[in-house]
Design a protein around this motif. Structure first.
Motif, PDB file in Angstrom:
ATOM      1  N   PRO A   1       0.787  -1.230   0.000  1.00 56.25           N
ATOM      2  CA  PRO A   1       0.000   0.000   0.000  1.00 56.25           C
ATOM      3  C   PRO A   1       0.820   1.281   0.000  1.00 56.25           C
ATOM      4  N   ARG A   2       2.137   1.167   0.124  1.00 60.46           N
ATOM      5  CA  ARG A   2       2.986   2.355   0.063  1.00 60.46           C
ATOM      6  C   ARG A   2       3.553   2.565  -1.337  1.00 60.46           C
ATOM      7  N   SER A   3       4.134   1.512  -1.905  1.00 57.87           N
ATOM      8  CA  SER A   3       4.775   1.632  -3.214  1.00 57.87           C
ATOM      9  C   SER A   3       3.844   1.286  -4.368  1.00 57.87           C
ATOM     10  N   LEU A   4       2.721   0.629  -4.079  1.00 59.94           N
ATOM     11  CA  LEU A   4       1.786   0.088  -5.067  1.00 59.94           C
ATOM     12  C   LEU A   4       2.417  -1.016  -5.914  1.00 59.94           C
ATOM     13  N   GLU A   5       3.535  -1.569  -5.448  1.00 55.51           N
ATOM     14  CA  GLU A   5       4.100  -2.734  -6.127  1.00 55.51           C
ATOM     15  C   GLU A   5       3.186  -3.932  -5.909  1.00 55.51           C
ATOM     16  N   ILE A   6       3.061  -4.741  -6.954  1.00 58.37           N
ATOM     17  CA  ILE A   6       2.144  -5.873  -6.905  1.00 58.37           C
ATOM     18  C   ILE A   6       2.908  -7.152  -7.221  1.00 58.37           C
ATOM     19  N   GLU A   7       2.525  -8.257  -6.593  1.00 57.23           N
ATOM     20  CA  GLU A   7       3.136  -9.538  -6.894  1.00 57.23           C
ATOM     21  C   GLU A   7       2.077 -10.623  -6.889  1.00 57.23           C
ATOM     22  N   LEU A   8       2.355 -11.655  -7.664  1.00 59.23           N
ATOM     23  CA  LEU A   8       1.505 -12.836  -7.707  1.00 59.23           C
ATOM     24  C   LEU A   8       1.893 -13.745  -6.555  1.00 59.23           C
ATOM     25  N   VAL A   9       0.968 -13.948  -5.608  1.00 55.80           N
ATOM     26  CA  VAL A   9       1.239 -14.795  -4.450  1.00 55.80           C
ATOM     27  C   VAL A   9       0.941 -16.247  -4.757  1.00 55.80           C
ATOM     28  N   ARG A  10      -0.181 -16.483  -5.425  1.00 52.99           N
ATOM     29  CA  ARG A  10      -0.512 -17.851  -5.800  1.00 52.99           C
ATOM     30  C   ARG A  10      -1.395 -17.854  -7.035  1.00 52.99           C
ATOM     31  N   ARG A  11      -0.968 -18.587  -8.045  1.00 51.77           N
ATOM     32  CA  ARG A  11      -1.816 -18.793  -9.209  1.00 51.77           C
ATOM     33  C   ARG A  11      -2.711 -19.990  -8.945  1.00 51.77           C
ATOM     34  N   GLY A  12      -3.924 -19.897  -9.421  1.00 52.93           N
ATOM     35  CA  GLY A  12      -4.777 -21.042  -9.182  1.00 52.93           C
ATOM     36  C   GLY A  12      -6.182 -20.844  -9.735  1.00 52.93           C
ATOM     37  N   PRO A  13      -6.868 -21.950  -9.826  1.00 52.69           N
ATOM     38  CA  PRO A  13      -6.402 -23.314  -9.555  1.00 52.69           C
ATOM     39  C   PRO A  13      -5.345 -23.760 -10.558  1.00 52.69           C
ATOM     40  N   ARG A  14      -4.427 -24.624 -10.073  1.00 51.26           N
ATOM     41  CA  ARG A  14      -3.362 -25.161 -10.911  1.00 51.26           C
ATOM     42  C   ARG A  14      -3.633 -26.637 -11.185  1.00 51.26           C
ATOM     43  N   GLU A  15      -3.007 -27.147 -12.227  1.00 52.72           N
ATOM     44  CA  GLU A  15      -3.196 -28.555 -12.569  1.00 52.72           C
ATOM     45  C   GLU A  15      -2.731 -29.471 -11.446  1.00 52.72           C
ATOM     46  N   SER A  16      -1.762 -29.015 -10.660  1.00 53.14           N
ATOM     47  CA  SER A  16      -1.231 -29.847  -9.580  1.00 53.14           C
ATOM     48  C   SER A  16      -2.107 -29.833  -8.320  1.00 53.14           C
ATOM     49  N   ASP A  17      -3.104 -28.943  -8.276  1.00 49.66           N
ATOM     50  CA  ASP A  17      -3.969 -28.876  -7.102  1.00 49.66           C
ATOM     51  C   ASP A  17      -4.916 -30.068  -7.053  1.00 49.66           C
ATOM     52  N   LYS A  18      -5.056 -30.636  -5.885  1.00 50.63           N
ATOM     53  CA  LYS A  18      -6.008 -31.723  -5.713  1.00 50.63           C
ATOM     54  C   LYS A  18      -7.426 -31.168  -5.704  1.00 50.63           C
ATOM     55  N   ASP A  19      -8.353 -31.974  -6.225  1.00 49.12           N
ATOM     56  CA  ASP A  19      -9.743 -31.548  -6.246  1.00 49.12           C
ATOM     57  C   ASP A  19     -10.235 -31.263  -4.824  1.00 49.12           C
ATOM     58  N   GLY A  20     -11.008 -30.182  -4.702  1.00 42.35           N
ATOM     59  CA  GLY A  20     -11.592 -29.866  -3.406  1.00 42.35           C
ATOM     60  C   GLY A  20     -10.678 -29.169  -2.440  1.00 42.35           C
ATOM     61  N   THR A  21      -9.520 -28.708  -2.919  1.00 49.83           N
ATOM     62  CA  THR A  21      -8.583 -28.023  -2.025  1.00 49.83           C
ATOM     63  C   THR A  21      -8.438 -26.543  -2.339  1.00 49.83           C
ATOM     64  N   VAL A  22      -8.833 -26.125  -3.527  1.00 48.42           N
ATOM     65  CA  VAL A  22      -8.678 -24.739  -3.973  1.00 48.42           C
ATOM     66  C   VAL A  22     -10.018 -24.272  -4.535  1.00 48.42           C
ATOM     67  N   PRO A  23     -10.456 -23.059  -4.213  1.00 43.81           N
ATOM     68  CA  PRO A  23     -11.752 -22.596  -4.722  1.00 43.81           C
ATOM     69  C   PRO A  23     -11.765 -22.465  -6.236  1.00 43.81           C
ATOM     70  N   ASP A  24     -12.946 -22.661  -6.805  1.00 43.26           N
ATOM     71  CA  ASP A  24     -13.134 -22.474  -8.238  1.00 43.26           C
ATOM     72  C   ASP A  24     -12.904 -21.007  -8.607  1.00 43.26           C
ATOM     73  N   ILE A  25     -12.542 -20.779  -9.864  1.00 41.82           N
ATOM     74  CA  ILE A  25     -12.438 -19.419 -10.376  1.00 41.82           C
ATOM     75  C   ILE A  25     -13.777 -18.708 -10.185  1.00 41.82           C
ATOM     76  N   ARG A  26     -13.716 -17.381 -10.001  1.00 40.33           N
ATOM     77  CA  ARG A  26     -14.961 -16.647  -9.738  1.00 40.33           C
ATOM     78  C   ARG A  26     -14.756 -15.145  -9.872  1.00 40.33           C
ATOM     79  N   PHE A  27     -15.872 -14.464 -10.060  1.00 38.64           N
ATOM     80  CA  PHE A  27     -15.893 -13.007  -9.949  1.00 38.64           C
ATOM     81  C   PHE A  27     -17.207 -12.599  -9.299  1.00 38.64           C
ATOM     82  N   ALA A  28     -17.319 -11.310  -8.951  1.00 35.82           N
ATOM     83  CA  ALA A  28     -18.481 -10.773  -8.232  1.00 35.82           C
ATOM     84  C   ALA A  28     -18.691 -11.465  -6.892  1.00 35.82           C
ATOM     85  N   HIS A  29     -17.635 -11.979  -6.306  1.00 34.59           N
ATOM     86  CA  HIS A  29     -17.677 -12.578  -4.977  1.00 34.59           C
ATOM     87  C   HIS A  29     -17.394 -11.506  -3.921  1.00 34.59           C
TER      88      HIS A  29
END
Length: 365
Positions: A298-326
């Motif tokens: 919030p000071r520099s406005l630098e942004i980073e990707l913390v976690r991409r997902g869901p990924r192919e390596s993720d087990k079913d039922g462990t990562v939320p489905d893609i979504r918007f308007a949540h």
């Protein structure tokens, strides 16, 4: 940091997007929203998160004489002191857009009208609202009858009056379906949204309400609208320390586009100041519905990707489905490491190309 999908107890709200969410300690309050039919809602729900139980309770509110709260989506609900202020929103079937203020007392669950002085802002939805200096609402942007807006308004809850301040600095483009969070009591950080000609935006900007000035605006590599944003207290964590990855994820194409989102889906958050970070989750990039977690300093406005997902390596039922308007809020959790308390981001509902959602996912430290 990691995702978990929680199994909630009790009857859950109907699936929906663009609802209001507010954290009240360990409780998550949910109001309104709409599904893709579209049917809009005016119901109230509380999700208790204490102890990791995650139990839903539907609230039957009381109404002060003459008060009516119309179903709506894309509104904001903001905690100021002991009260919750509902502003704006839209009813998608009738295309009515609101600029009213209702107040909810969570001690008695009573809705009341607010007798407003001064000129009201134009009607809007998909805007952002934050708590300014513990007594005011700070409203930015949104969509009205003429499209996206870039105006700033302040509502003083002690005087029940609106003012439109004179704003200086380089102003961000008009937008809707952005997020806005208070990174300290007088500083608003906005990110993304959808601008003119349906362009999905990628910039972050800071507004200093002490000076009534936009102090910085920075582009980022990530275009997003209808995403969520929360403020997490504590020092920033790097993507590598958080287990982040830039591997390709399984993001689906949005068949209906961002038009299915009536609002940003995230309630504005407040912070007591000091070190904090802003987490961005999900949204629509203009090409695909996303499931990434991003982090903004919030000071520099630098942004980073913390976690991409869901990924192919993720087990079913462990990562939320893609979504918007949540919607997403931050709640305290037990068992954190270090001297301070730990916090978790709780995500509720939203929509994706296949369905409306009412699930609960937790991003825990």
């Amino acid at each position: 940091m990691t995702w978990s999908l929680v199994k909630t107890e009790g009857l859950a709200p109907a699936p929906r997007g663009a609802c209001c969410c507010v954290a009240l300690g360990t409780q998550v309050l949910v109001f309104g929203g709409a599904d893709r039919v579209p049917v809009s809602f005016s119901d109230l729900w509380v999700l208790e998160t204490e102890g990791g139980k995650y139990e839903w309770t539907r609230i039957t509110p009381l109404y002060a004489p003459g008060c009516k709260v119309m179903p709506r989506s894309g509104a904001t609900m903001t905690a100021v002191g002991d009260l919750l202020y509902l502003f704006g929103g839209t009813e998608p079937v009738s295309n009515v857009i609101f600029n009213d203020i209702k107040v909810l007392d969570p001690k008695t669950w009573t809705w009341s009208d607010v007798e407003v002085t001064g000129t009201r802002p134009p009607e809007r939805h998909s805007h952002s609202t934050g708590c300014l200096a513990d007594t005011c609402l700070l409203v930015y942007g949104g969509a009205g009858y003429q499209g996206p807006m870039s105006d700033v308004w302040i509502f003083n809850t002690l005087q029940n009056g609106w003012t439109r301040p004179n704003v200086s600095g380089e102003q961000p483009p008009a937008r809707e379906m952005h997020t806005g969070v208070m990174v300290d009591p007088t500083t608003l950080l906005i990110y993304g949204g959808r601008g003119a000609e349906f362009k999905v935006l990628c910039d972050a900007a800071l507004f200093d309400a002490k000076e009534m000035k936009w102090t910085s605006i920075e582009p980022t590599p990530f275009s997003r609208c209808a995403h969520s944003a929360v403020v997490v207290p504590g020092a920033p964590a790097s993507a590598s320390a958080a287990g982040g990855s830039t591997e390709g994820g399984a993001s689906g194409k949005a068949e209906e586009g961002a038009d299915a989102a009536a609002g940003s889906g995230g309630a504005a958050a407040t912070s007591s100041g000091g070190d904090c970070r802003v987490l961005i989750y999900g949204g629509y990039s203009g090409e695909a519905v996303e499931g990434d977690v991003l982090q903004i300093d919030p000071r520099s406005l630098e942004i980073e990707l913390v976690r991409r997902g869901p990924r192919e390596s993720d087990k079913d039922g462990t990562v939320p489905d893609i979504r918007f308007a949540h919607s997403a809020v931050v709640v305290p959790v037990a068992g954190g490491s270090g001297a301070g308390s730990a916090h978790a981001m709780v995500v509720f509902g939203g929509v994706n190309p296949g369905e409306d959602l009412n699930d609960v996912a937790v991003w825990a430290e």
